[in-house]
Design a protein around this motif. Structure first.
Motif, short mmCIF file in Angstrom:
data_model
loop_
_atom_site.label_atom_id
_atom_site.label_comp_id
_atom_site.label_asym_id
_atom_site.label_seq_id
_atom_site.Cartn_x
_atom_site.Cartn_y
_atom_site.Cartn_z
N GLU A 292 -7.39 -0.29 1.15
CA GLU A 292 -7.30 -0.87 2.48
C GLU A 292 -8.55 -1.65 2.89
OE1 GLU A 292 -4.07 1.90 4.75
OE2 GLU A 292 -6.05 2.79 4.42
N PHE B 206 0.84 -1.20 0.00
CA PHE B 206 0.00 0.00 0.00
C PHE B 206 0.87 1.25 0.00
CE2 PHE B 206 -3.10 -3.04 1.81
CZ PHE B 206 -4.13 -2.82 0.91
N HIS B 207 0.48 2.20 -0.84
CA HIS B 207 1.22 3.45 -0.97
C HIS B 207 0.30 4.50 -1.58
CE1 HIS B 207 1.46 1.59 -4.93
NE2 HIS B 207 1.66 2.80 -5.43
N ILE B 208 0.74 5.73 -1.59
CA ILE B 208 0.04 6.84 -2.24
C ILE B 208 0.98 7.38 -3.31
CG2 ILE B 208 -0.84 9.19 -1.96
CD1 ILE B 208 -1.65 8.42 0.90
N PRO C 29 -4.36 5.38 -0.21
CA PRO C 29 -3.53 4.17 -0.15
C PRO C 29 -4.08 3.04 -1.03
CG PRO C 29 -3.78 5.09 2.04
CD PRO C 29 -4.72 5.86 1.14
N HIS C 30 -3.19 2.46 -1.83
CA HIS C 30 -3.57 1.40 -2.74
C HIS C 30 -2.37 0.49 -2.96
CE1 HIS C 30 -1.75 4.51 -5.25
NE2 HIS C 30 -1.37 3.52 -6.06
#
Length: 197
Positions: free
Chosen positions: A145, A115-117, A164-165
């Protein structure tokens, strides 16, 4: 305006067969431009930059900013065309001249991205992604999430990458997408226009 995770773009029409043909040519004839994470088996994932940030567009380019990038090695704009701007990709860039970071990315069997942006401090405004799945399987997920999505080949998807993905491919076949970024200010236009390639 960004009150969504993923929107299927039913107004975005294109030939999936033409996209598959383009991908086949890239895979067969442009191995020299394939990039993969060092020290990770290439079967786990790789990409081709259609638009590069490299000073030399003949060098393989990571699909995103990597730690240690320096201005002397990169132009940092992800908008310099590579030899892959032909056929289907040229149609994309002709229709979306403001697109940045156009890539084909392949996630191999068992691969995942945490997960990150997406944050592009080098651009004047926030960006989000349009995904065109080339190949997929029903266990290849684009994740948030609290929710998982399967994006189907033959369709286009607007993806909110400002939250977040991540991704995971639990299937037994690779997942390949053509992806490009657009400014957030273009969302209304993308959602309302009849787009045909």
């Amino acid at each position: 305006m960004l009150n969504f995770k993923i929107r299927k773009l039913d107004n975005f029409k294109f030939s999936h067969d033409e996209l598959l043909e383009y991908y086949s040519i890239v895979n067969e004839d442009f191995q020299n431009l394939k990039w993969h994470v060092p020290n990770v088996p290439i079967e786990r994932g790789h990409s081709w930059a259609i638009q590069t940030k490299m000073l030399n567009p003949a060098d393989p380019c990571p699909p995103y900013n990597m730690p240690g990038d320096t201005a002397t090695e990169y132009n940092n704009n992800f908008d310099t065309p590579t030899a892959l701007v032909f056929g289907f990709a040229k149609k994309i860039l002709d229709r979306f001249p403001y697109a940045k970071q156009t890539v084909i990315t392949v996630h191999g069997v068992g691969s995942s991205i945490e997960f990150h942006i997406d944050e592009e401090h080098w651009l004047p405004e926030e960006q989000i992604k349009i995904h065109l799945p080339i190949t997929a399987n029903d266990q290849s997920y684009f994740q948030f999430e609290d929710e998982d999505f399967v994006m189907q080949p033959g369709h286009a998807y607007l993806v909110n990458t400002t939250i977040p993905h991540g991704t995971v491919n639990n299937g037994n076949t690779p997942r390949a997408h053509l992806i490009f970024k657009i400014p957030v200010s273009r969302i209304a236009e993308i959602l309302s226009a009849e787009i045909t390639l």
